[in-house]
Design an enzyme around this catalytic site. Structure first.
Site, PDB file in Angstrom:
ATOM      1  N   ASN A   1       0.744  -1.165   0.093  1.00 17.58           N
ATOM      2  CA  ASN A   1      -0.200  -0.014  -0.080  1.00 17.58           C
ATOM      3  C   ASN A   1       0.935   1.343  -0.072  1.00 17.58           C
ATOM      4  O   ASN A   1       1.537   1.764   1.073  1.00 17.58           O
ATOM      5  CB  ASN A   1      -0.888  -0.158   1.122  1.00 17.58           C
ATOM      6  CG  ASN A   1      -1.898  -1.051   1.130  1.00 17.58           C
ATOM      7  OD1 ASN A   1      -3.034  -0.749   0.356  1.00 17.58           O
ATOM      8  ND2 ASN A   1      -1.758  -2.047   1.767  1.00 17.58           N
ATOM      9  N   GLU A   2       0.964   1.876  -1.146  1.00 12.13           N
ATOM     10  CA  GLU A   2       1.900   2.822  -1.484  1.00 12.13           C
ATOM     11  C   GLU A   2       1.347   4.275  -0.762  1.00 12.13           C
ATOM     12  O   GLU A   2       0.248   4.361  -0.492  1.00 12.13           O
ATOM     13  CB  GLU A   2       2.208   3.359  -3.068  1.00 12.13           C
ATOM     14  CG  GLU A   2       2.969   2.008  -3.585  1.00 12.13           C
ATOM     15  CD  GLU A   2       4.219   1.497  -3.097  1.00 12.13           C
ATOM     16  OE1 GLU A   2       4.875   2.112  -2.168  1.00 12.13           O
ATOM     17  OE2 GLU A   2       4.778   0.321  -3.369  1.00 12.13           O
TER      18      GLU A   2
END
Length: 662
Positions: free
Chosen positions: A183-184
């Site tokens: 999850n950037e």
């Protein structure tokens, strides 16, 4: 043989009360800035054991109830110590995984069926293949499916998790940008499992497994932030100083999608487990005077006053009693009697770190100098992990040592061959082939056949392929030539230039072999032959690829063996640690600082530029877009500016060192 002595380097001894409080009241006091329960351990091993103790208890509790224990896990390297402890307990007959369900937190996308560089394969290699889990109990996203099917596939993955009653626990590392799973930054709290583009920083971290950043797939199928937060318990781990900044943002910063890990603050059973290095930027460790009364050591006083100068924007000698009182440092006034007394003490301490004689000034009073006047001249070994770290990190000091008459040796510990681009090999091969045609009439069959063989290999080389031995050898020769040129520029005789080629490095990949006894013996042979009075080693252990740490561990292990053998020469030897490409020493830890004039800084730049293969085409510049010579100059100038801002002498640039006590 002790192979991990670098892990025992403690620059600032943190009182146990600040990482292992005795009571809940004390814990509440020192963690007032922290918004996620955070446990700090002096070693990675202790942190791993603490997590595994809890996991073991919960797995066994579920076994007694006849239920599954549902785990989600990442495959990052920070989880490896935890996997190793779980495997150890399984092999000792203490823990079975028959009732454990595993969900892989993410998988690369797109993947071809023959692609073995998969997250699940890493997870199997590090953990699952070594325990008694049923293969039918292992679930992972499929990176080979058609992109049009990904959304439906992710929905089914979420449903599969729910069919087992949800996640009992999720075990994750944390990326340097605060990504959990993949999850950037920008991922919202409501995201579920989905396809996501991997950003450049994450790709840089992942290339250890792929051989190059280009071969890392562009996307990942990842559990979403909401999926992670649905787990009944969350563990996030981080080890080492390279994670210190992001841990501070995660634990003490505001909740923001710019740092996805900060959403842990909204969970009622999330735990951050870190070692002291990763905790080094937390308020209770970095600025303990803001959370509790302190036992004031010289280093802590220096740290506090430097911080106070930065807060007030004043030099040390202009700090007042009012400045101390208004910023929580009234204890120091009681200790020293006045701001003036504390100011003078720390000003003099910092002044005494500055020296233009890194090898010691002959026939001088060395009472307040960082290095001894005698013996003179000194025998010096500068250990350089790669064939350019010496000039990047301490090129000015290296040149000064030579000019002041010391007997200087440089030992390049690894070949650095994987950090040479293929175009450099082509350029040199063209030269060799042309030379052969001009001066040997093209009659040398060895050159002709090797030229064709290597040319064919490079033309057919695919992304992620390991170079052939011949190509690696040529790349190593290129770096040797550059190192010799730089050493000659610095007036170091070529018989004082040593290429150790430590075996641990020669994997052909970014991920190296473990450093072992053969490496240590090579280093030991050199130091026992030269019997140096000074040794310089890499102290920038935040090197993201770990080579610097392994190289330093090899030197420290060799010194430890010499100490056990009671070698007489050790009594006259000092070991200095430098930093360069990746970080700089904090000023409270600096024990020797060598100033450089503008001309000396220019000479240092020239010596770095002699390493032509490491300029614009260098493969491993990391996230920092500056070239190595630019990073080096910026850091050296920043150190000089810090001394100047504190009211000390103003120099063009400075190189800093910390002593390692043998």
């Amino acid at each position: 043989m002790k192979l991990n002595l670098s892990s025992q380097i403690v620059l600032n001894k943190v009182p146990e009360a600040f990482y292992r409080p005795a009571t809940a009241v004390e814990r509440s006091e020192i963690t007032r800035f922290e918004k996620v329960p955070t446990d700090i351990y002096p070693t990675i091993e202790e942190g791993s054991v603490s997590i595994v103790n809890q996991l073991e208890a919960e797995i066994k509790h579920k076994q007694q109830e006849g239920k599954y224990y549902v785990m989600a896990v990442g495959s990052g390297s920070s989880l490896t110590p935890i996997f190793q402890e779980l495997i150890k307990r399984h092999k000792a007959g203490k823990l079975s995984f028959k009732n454990v369900i595993i969900f892989n937190a993410y998988e690369y996308f797109p993947l071809t069926p023959e692609n073995l560089n998969r997250s699940i394969n890493q997870l199997k290699d590090r953990f699952l293949d070594h325990i008694d889990i049923d293969s039918q109990n292992i679930y992972t996203p499929d990176g080979t499916i058609n992109q049009n099917d990904v959304q439906e596939y992710c929905h089914l993955y979420e449903q599969r998790i729910k069919s087992f009653g949800g996640l009992d626990v999720i075990l994750l590392g944390i990326g340097r940008m605060g990504n959990i799973a993949t999850n950037e930054p920008g991922s919202s709290q409501t995201t579920t499992s989905r396809l996501i583009l991997i950003d450049e920083t994450s790709r840089e971290e992942m290339k250890m497994s792929f051989g190059s950043q280009e071969s890392v797939p562009p996307c990942s199928i990842t559990m979403g932030v909401s999926t992670i937060l649905s787990a009944r318990r969350i563990y996030v781990t981080a080890w080492g100083e390279e994670k210190a900044d992001i841990i501070k943002k995660t634990v003490e910063g505001k909740v923001t999608d710019a740092v996805p890990a900060s959403f842990l603050q909204t969970h009622n059973n999330a735990h951050v487990i870190i070692d002291l290095s990763a905790a080094s930027k937390l308020t209770r460790i970095e600025h303990p005077w803001l959370v509790a009364s302190c036992k004031w050591t010289d280093k802590l006083v220096r740290s506090a006053l430097v911080w106070l100068c930065q807060i007030t924007k004043k030099p040390i000698l202009k700090l007042t009693n009012k400045d101390y009182n208004e910023n929580g440092l009234s204890e120091l006034l009681a200790l020293y009697g006045s701001a003036y007394n504390a100011n003078i003490k720390i000003f003099n301490d910092l002044q005494h770190t500055i020296t233009g004689w890194p090898g010691g000034k002959p026939n001088a009073d060395d009472t307040y100098r960082p290095e001894r006047a005698n013996p003179f001249p000194k025998k010096v070994i500068v250990f350089s992990p790669h064939p350019d770290d010496d000039v990047i990190s301490m090129g000015g000091t290296l040149r000064r040592l030579v000019q002041q008459g010391h007997d200087v040796h440089v030992a390049y510990e690894t070949s650095g061959n994987i950090a040479v681009g293929d175009e450099e090999v082509v350029r040199f091969m063209h030269f060799i082939n042309g030379f052969n045609q001009l001066f040997s009439n093209g009659e040398d069959e060895v050159i002709k056949s090797k030229y064709k063989e290597i040319k064919h290999f490079l033309q057919n080389k695919k992304e992620g392929d390991i170079d052939s031995l011949d190509v690696r050898t040529i790349k190593g020769l290129i770096r040797r030539g550059e190192a010799r040129t730089a050493s000659t520029f610095n007036q170091i005789p070529l018989d004082h230039v040593h290429f150790l080629d430590l075996p641990f490095y020669e994997s052909g990949k970014i991920e190296k072999y473990p450093m072992g006894e053969k490496d240590v013996e090579i280093v030991r042979k050199l130091i026992s032959t030269i019997k140096p009075n000074q040794i310089y080693v890499a102290g920038d252990l935040a090197d993201p690829h770990g080579t610097h740490r392994k190289c330093t561990d090899a030197v420290l292990a060799a010194l430890d063996l010499e100490k056990e053998a009671k070698a007489d020469w050790l009594k006259e030897c000092k070991v200095w640690m430098y930093r360069g490409a990746w970080a700089e020493w904090e000023i409270e830890n600096i024990e020797m600082c060598v100033p450089m004039s503008p001309e000396e800084l220019r000479a240092k730049r020239i010596s770095i530029l002699k390493h032509q293969s490491q300029m614009e085409s260098a493969p491993f510049l990391g996230n920092d877009e500056r070239l190595f010579w630019q990073r080096s100059e910026d850091r050296n100038r920043a150190t000089a500016k810090l001394y100047d801002d504190l009211g000390l002498a103003c120099y063009e640039a400075m190189e800093a060192f910390v002593e390692y006590k043998i």
